[in-house]
Motif scaffolding. Structure first.
Motif, short mmCIF file in Angstrom:
data_model
loop_
_atom_site.label_atom_id
_atom_site.label_comp_id
_atom_site.label_asym_id
_atom_site.label_seq_id
_atom_site.Cartn_x
_atom_site.Cartn_y
_atom_site.Cartn_z
N ARG A 79 3.04 -18.25 16.48
CA ARG A 79 3.26 -16.94 16.01
C ARG A 79 2.92 -15.56 16.90
NH1 ARG A 79 0.11 -16.25 11.60
NH2 ARG A 79 1.00 -14.06 11.04
N SER A 85 1.73 -11.26 16.34
CA SER A 85 0.94 -11.26 15.14
C SER A 85 -0.55 -11.73 15.39
CB SER A 85 1.37 -12.56 14.23
OG SER A 85 1.02 -13.78 14.66
N HIS A 87 -4.09 -13.45 15.30
CA HIS A 87 -4.45 -14.79 15.10
C HIS A 87 -6.25 -14.67 15.14
CE1 HIS A 87 -4.54 -19.04 14.24
NE2 HIS A 87 -5.35 -19.34 15.12
#
Length: 107
Positions: A79, A85, A87
């Motif tokens: 992702r 995104s 993480h």
């Protein structure tokens, strides 16, 4: 949709519990007949269900940019590479032989 997840884990995000969300939404629909409201929990029920443990196998530098090379790959953590995104990453074991650097994690 679905319930939100505090991916950054910084405590700044207000993530309501399901019952809190229902209490906020219910007044919006109180005068409507035949409305059934369903909440989809989405990833909120499994977001913290697993971890990915990898090793840093090398550190590279290109100009002012550093790269921490891990023995994992984009297949396990797709992702962030696809759409930026967040993480969360934290060390299981801190290496005490050097100073801290800011680095892109690559594998």
């Amino acid at each position: 949709g679905g319930l939100g997840i505090d991916y950054a884990r910084d405590g700044k995000s207000e993530m309501p519990l399901p019952d809190q969300l229902i209490q906020k939404l219910a007044p919006l629909f109180k005068d409507r007949e035949y409305i059934h409201l369903f909440l989809e929990p989405g990833r909120s029920i499994i977001a913290d269900a697993g971890v990915l443990v990898t090793n840093v196998i090398g550190v590279k530098r290109n100009g002012n940019k550093h790269f921490a090379v891990i023995d994992g790959s984009m297949a396990e953590i797709l992702r962030p590479a696809l759409y930026g995104s967040y993480h969360h990453i934290w060390p299981v074991k801190v290496n005490e032989c050097g100073s801290e650097i800011v680095a892109d994690v690559v594998g």
